[in-house]
Scaffold this active site. Structure first.
Site, PDB file in Angstrom:
ATOM      1  N   GLY A  98      -4.993  11.156   0.168  1.00 36.45           N
ATOM      2  CA  GLY A  98      -5.156  10.942  -1.270  1.00 36.45           C
ATOM      3  C   GLY A  98      -5.432   9.481  -1.524  1.00 36.45           C
ATOM      4  O   GLY A  98      -5.944   8.760  -0.663  1.00 36.45           O
ATOM      5  N   ARG A  99      -5.065   9.041  -2.706  1.00 28.17           N
ATOM      6  CA  ARG A  99      -5.360   7.651  -3.090  1.00 28.17           C
ATOM      7  C   ARG A  99      -4.683   6.649  -2.166  1.00 28.17           C
ATOM      8  O   ARG A  99      -5.311   5.682  -1.721  1.00 28.17           O
ATOM      9  CB  ARG A  99      -4.905   7.410  -4.517  1.00 28.17           C
ATOM     10  CG  ARG A  99      -5.459   8.397  -5.539  1.00 28.17           C
ATOM     11  CD  ARG A  99      -4.663   8.214  -6.831  1.00 28.17           C
ATOM     12  NE  ARG A  99      -5.004   9.152  -7.873  1.00 28.17           N
ATOM     13  CZ  ARG A  99      -4.477  10.367  -7.992  1.00 28.17           C
ATOM     14  NH1 ARG A  99      -3.603  10.811  -7.110  1.00 28.17           N
ATOM     15  NH2 ARG A  99      -4.824  11.147  -8.996  1.00 28.17           N
ATOM     16  N   ILE A 100      -3.394   6.888  -1.898  1.00 29.28           N
ATOM     17  CA  ILE A 100      -2.661   5.919  -1.072  1.00 29.28           C
ATOM     18  C   ILE A 100      -3.159   5.963   0.374  1.00 29.28           C
ATOM     19  O   ILE A 100      -3.336   4.919   1.005  1.00 29.28           O
ATOM     20  CB  ILE A 100      -1.135   6.171  -1.140  1.00 29.28           C
ATOM     21  CG1 ILE A 100      -0.639   6.091  -2.587  1.00 29.28           C
ATOM     22  CG2 ILE A 100      -0.383   5.160  -0.275  1.00 29.28           C
ATOM     23  CD1 ILE A 100       0.794   6.603  -2.799  1.00 29.28           C
ATOM     24  N   ARG A 126      -5.417  18.387   3.695  1.00 30.98           N
ATOM     25  CA  ARG A 126      -5.701  19.782   3.337  1.00 30.98           C
ATOM     26  C   ARG A 126      -7.199  19.995   3.179  1.00 30.98           C
ATOM     27  O   ARG A 126      -7.752  20.994   3.600  1.00 30.98           O
ATOM     28  CB  ARG A 126      -4.993  20.154   2.026  1.00 30.98           C
ATOM     29  CG  ARG A 126      -3.544  20.492   2.213  1.00 30.98           C
ATOM     30  CD  ARG A 126      -2.884  20.710   0.880  1.00 30.98           C
ATOM     31  NE  ARG A 126      -2.925  19.495   0.064  1.00 30.98           N
ATOM     32  CZ  ARG A 126      -2.291  19.343  -1.089  1.00 30.98           C
ATOM     33  NH1 ARG A 126      -1.581  20.327  -1.580  1.00 30.98           N
ATOM     34  NH2 ARG A 126      -2.361  18.206  -1.779  1.00 30.98           N
ATOM     35  N   ILE A 176       5.942   6.977   4.303  1.00 28.89           N
ATOM     36  CA  ILE A 176       6.094   6.423   2.951  1.00 28.89           C
ATOM     37  C   ILE A 176       5.925   7.538   1.917  1.00 28.89           C
ATOM     38  O   ILE A 176       5.702   7.266   0.738  1.00 28.89           O
ATOM     39  CB  ILE A 176       5.082   5.280   2.664  1.00 28.89           C
ATOM     40  CG1 ILE A 176       3.643   5.733   2.922  1.00 28.89           C
ATOM     41  CG2 ILE A 176       5.419   4.045   3.474  1.00 28.89           C
ATOM     42  CD1 ILE A 176       2.591   4.777   2.389  1.00 28.89           C
ATOM     43  N   ALA A 177       6.058   8.790   2.378  1.00 31.01           N
ATOM     44  CA  ALA A 177       5.823   9.920   1.469  1.00 31.01           C
ATOM     45  C   ALA A 177       7.146  10.467   0.934  1.00 31.01           C
ATOM     46  O   ALA A 177       7.635  10.010  -0.103  1.00 31.01           O
ATOM     47  CB  ALA A 177       5.009  10.980   2.188  1.00 31.01           C
ATOM     48  N   ARG A 178       7.710  11.439   1.647  1.00 30.04           N
ATOM     49  CA  ARG A 178       9.027  11.969   1.318  1.00 30.04           C
ATOM     50  C   ARG A 178       9.745  12.268   2.629  1.00 30.04           C
ATOM     51  O   ARG A 178       9.124  12.701   3.611  1.00 30.04           O
ATOM     52  CB  ARG A 178       8.914  13.263   0.494  1.00 30.04           C
ATOM     53  CG  ARG A 178       8.490  13.082  -0.963  1.00 30.04           C
ATOM     54  CD  ARG A 178       9.514  12.335  -1.804  1.00 30.04           C
ATOM     55  NE  ARG A 178       9.106  12.189  -3.196  1.00 30.04           N
ATOM     56  CZ  ARG A 178       8.499  11.102  -3.690  1.00 30.04           C
ATOM     57  NH1 ARG A 178       8.226  10.075  -2.891  1.00 30.04           N
ATOM     58  NH2 ARG A 178       8.194  11.040  -4.972  1.00 30.04           N
ATOM     59  N   GLU A 220      18.257  10.798   0.973  1.00 28.61           N
ATOM     60  CA  GLU A 220      18.421   9.487   0.339  1.00 28.61           C
ATOM     61  C   GLU A 220      19.172   9.612  -0.987  1.00 28.61           C
ATOM     62  O   GLU A 220      19.007  10.617  -1.688  1.00 28.61           O
ATOM     63  CB  GLU A 220      17.056   8.800   0.144  1.00 28.61           C
ATOM     64  CG  GLU A 220      16.101   9.522  -0.782  1.00 28.61           C
ATOM     65  CD  GLU A 220      14.727   8.836  -0.829  1.00 28.61           C
ATOM     66  OE1 GLU A 220      14.100   8.692   0.240  1.00 28.61           O
ATOM     67  OE2 GLU A 220      14.311   8.461  -1.934  1.00 28.61           O
ATOM     68  N   HIS A 276      13.321   3.121  -0.110  1.00 25.55           N
ATOM     69  CA  HIS A 276      12.327   3.719  -1.020  1.00 25.55           C
ATOM     70  C   HIS A 276      11.760   2.669  -1.985  1.00 25.55           C
ATOM     71  O   HIS A 276      11.888   2.799  -3.213  1.00 25.55           O
ATOM     72  CB  HIS A 276      12.929   4.901  -1.795  1.00 25.55           C
ATOM     73  CG  HIS A 276      11.893   5.883  -2.255  1.00 25.55           C
ATOM     74  ND1 HIS A 276      12.084   7.245  -2.240  1.00 25.55           N
ATOM     75  CD2 HIS A 276      10.642   5.691  -2.747  1.00 25.55           C
ATOM     76  CE1 HIS A 276      11.014   7.854  -2.716  1.00 25.55           C
ATOM     77  NE2 HIS A 276      10.111   6.927  -3.020  1.00 25.55           N
ATOM     78  N   ILE A 277      11.129   1.660  -1.396  1.00 25.66           N
ATOM     79  CA  ILE A 277      10.585   0.549  -2.193  1.00 25.66           C
ATOM     80  C   ILE A 277       9.055   0.531  -2.197  1.00 25.66           C
ATOM     81  O   ILE A 277       8.454  -0.483  -2.522  1.00 25.66           O
ATOM     82  CB  ILE A 277      11.109  -0.821  -1.691  1.00 25.66           C
ATOM     83  CG1 ILE A 277      10.771  -1.026  -0.206  1.00 25.66           C
ATOM     84  CG2 ILE A 277      12.606  -0.956  -1.948  1.00 25.66           C
ATOM     85  CD1 ILE A 277      11.011  -2.457   0.290  1.00 25.66           C
ATOM     86  N   GLY A 278       8.430   1.650  -1.841  1.00 30.94           N
ATOM     87  CA  GLY A 278       6.967   1.682  -1.744  1.00 30.94           C
ATOM     88  C   GLY A 278       6.262   1.091  -2.954  1.00 30.94           C
ATOM     89  O   GLY A 278       5.304   0.334  -2.828  1.00 30.94           O
TER      90      GLY A 278
HETATM   91  C1  8YV Z   1       8.895   5.959  -7.165  1.00 29.56           C
HETATM   92  C2  8YV Z   1       7.586   7.339  -5.470  1.00 29.56           C
HETATM   93  O1  8YV Z   1       9.679   4.832  -7.010  1.00 29.56           O
HETATM   94  O2  8YV Z   1       5.657   7.411  -6.803  1.00 29.56           O
HETATM   95  C3  8YV Z   1       6.381   8.004  -6.015  1.00 29.56           C
HETATM   96  O3  8YV Z   1       6.122   9.154  -5.636  1.00 29.56           O
HETATM   97  O4  8YV Z   1       8.208   7.844  -4.615  1.00 29.56           O
HETATM   98  C4  8YV Z   1       8.013   6.007  -5.987  1.00 29.56           C
HETATM   99  O5  8YV Z   1       6.902   5.261  -6.345  1.00 29.56           O
HETATM  100  C5  8YV Z   1       9.745   7.108  -7.451  1.00 29.56           C
HETATM  101  O6  8YV Z   1       9.038   8.284  -7.500  1.00 29.56           O
HETATM  102  C6  8YV Z   1      10.465   6.872  -8.745  1.00 29.56           C
HETATM  103  O7  8YV Z   1      10.705   8.052  -9.436  1.00 29.56           O
END
Ligand code: 8YV
Length: 333
Positions: A157-159, A180, A239-241, A270, A288-290
């Site tokens: 995707g974008r990221i 996908r 950096i996803a989930r 988390e 979770h500082i992305g």
């Molecule tokens: C957020 C993130 O900090 O954008 C997302 O999907 O995981 C993070 O950028 C988080 O979702 C805050 O709700």
């Protein structure tokens, strides 16, 4: 005068944004909660027309059933696995997220984790601070090269595209991806990435970055079998989930030399982080500082506010929130 919509804001926000919300709505603010139970969420949502929520707040069928006034949920974040989109659509509740504004910041963090893990930066610093640096040596803290290596990206995707550009243009990497759906060829050329199947991605990547949405289909995509396909010299970045990776299998691979290093910004439980991960030296862990830069967090909150204002029928985009997720699905429901 008509009563103003009531809006619940789940987390302390930037003052300027609170003021904007206050211009349209009666705000309900509450103390920060680490882990909402469905009961507590239902209670928070029960008397409001809209809510601005974060990844910590799960909004599912059970919560919605008890929130008869609810018309809009603005999620701060691009990922929205905390929302049950089907249930929201069936209930006619507009859901929105915050894409685009966090793309480059999150790609920066992904690349930072990759470099920190592959070049053992945090491990080196702990070692130095522990007073263990007695003399320079050829073999101290040898890592893996980033430049010229093969970068694998799962989720385009974008990221993912932001990561691909950094790798291809900035570091001369060969970039492979799996997604996908395949990108149009022109876009593949623009980001400098080549589509491969998942197996090829796993086995050829020197460094693998995970940037795909978390869905039932992506749960534990990176499990013991997937890790076994990877090079023992490889770096894994998530950096996803957290739920995309089987963390125990990852810890085991890292502990036994079947994977060189990992960088994780997200975790299954988390803010709790498994002791098996904390025990390892060849892993870089961030909370979770992305998207965590001031400019980006402000832009995310602003977009969420714009969405909420529009979704509740006020402001210049009334009825057309800039990043709605389910307008079509609501119509179809
Ligand atoms: C957020 C993130 O900090 O954008 C997302 O999907 O995981 C993070 O950028 C988080 O979702 C805050 O709700």
């Amino acid at each position: 005068a008509e009563a103003r919509p009531r809006v619940w804001v789940s987390q302390p926000l930037f003052d300027a944004v609170v003021e904007q919300l206050g211009a349209h709505f009666d705000l309900v603010t509450t103390a920060q909660v680490t882990a909402y139970t469905p009961e507590l969420m239902a209670e928070r949502l029960a008397g409001v027309d809209g809510a601005l929520v974060t990844l910590n707040e799960r909004v599912g069928a059970a919560e919605i059933a008890q929130a008869p006034r609810l018309r809009a949920i603005a999620n701060v974040g691009v990922g929205y696995n905390n929302l049950d989109l089907d249930a929201l659509s069936k209930a006619g509740i507009v859901a929105t997220n915050t894409p685009d504004v966090l793309t480059e910041t999150t790609a920066d963090l992904g690349f930072s984790l990759l470099m920190a893990a592959a070049r053992r930066i945090t491990e080196s610093e702990r070692w130095l601070r522990d007073g263990r640096w007695q003399q320079w040596s050829f073999k101290t803290m040898l890592g893996a090269d980033i430049h010229g290596a093969t970068l694998g990206i799962l989720g385009m995707g974008r990221i993912g595209q932001g990561i691909a550009r950094r790798g291809a243009l900035g570091f001369g990497m060969k970039v492979l991806y799996h997604n996908r759906s395949r990108l149009p060829e022109a876009q593949e050329r623009e980001v400098g990435a080549q589509y491969v199947d998942l197996d090829t991605l796993l086995s050829q990547a020197d460094h693998l970055v995970l940037v795909l949405p978390y869905t039932p289909a992506s749960h534990h995509v990176i499990n013991a079998a997937a890790l076994a396909r990877m090079k023992p010299t490889a770096t894994l970045v998530n950096i996803a989930r957290g739920g995309i990776v089987d963390e125990l299998a990852l810890a085991d691979a890292l502990a036994h030399g079947r994977l060189a290093a990992a960088g994780l910004d997200v975790f299954e439980g988390e803010p709790a982080v498994r002791p098996e991960l904390l025990a390892l030296d060849n892993i870089v862990l961030t909370p979770h500082i992305g998207s965590a830069t001031l400019a980006t967090r402000q832009a995310m909150v602003q977009l969420a506010v714009d969405n909420l204002v529009a979704a509740l029928g006020a402001g210049p985009d009334a009825g057309q929130p800039p990043s709605a997720l389910n307008l079509e699905a609501i119509k179809a429901a």
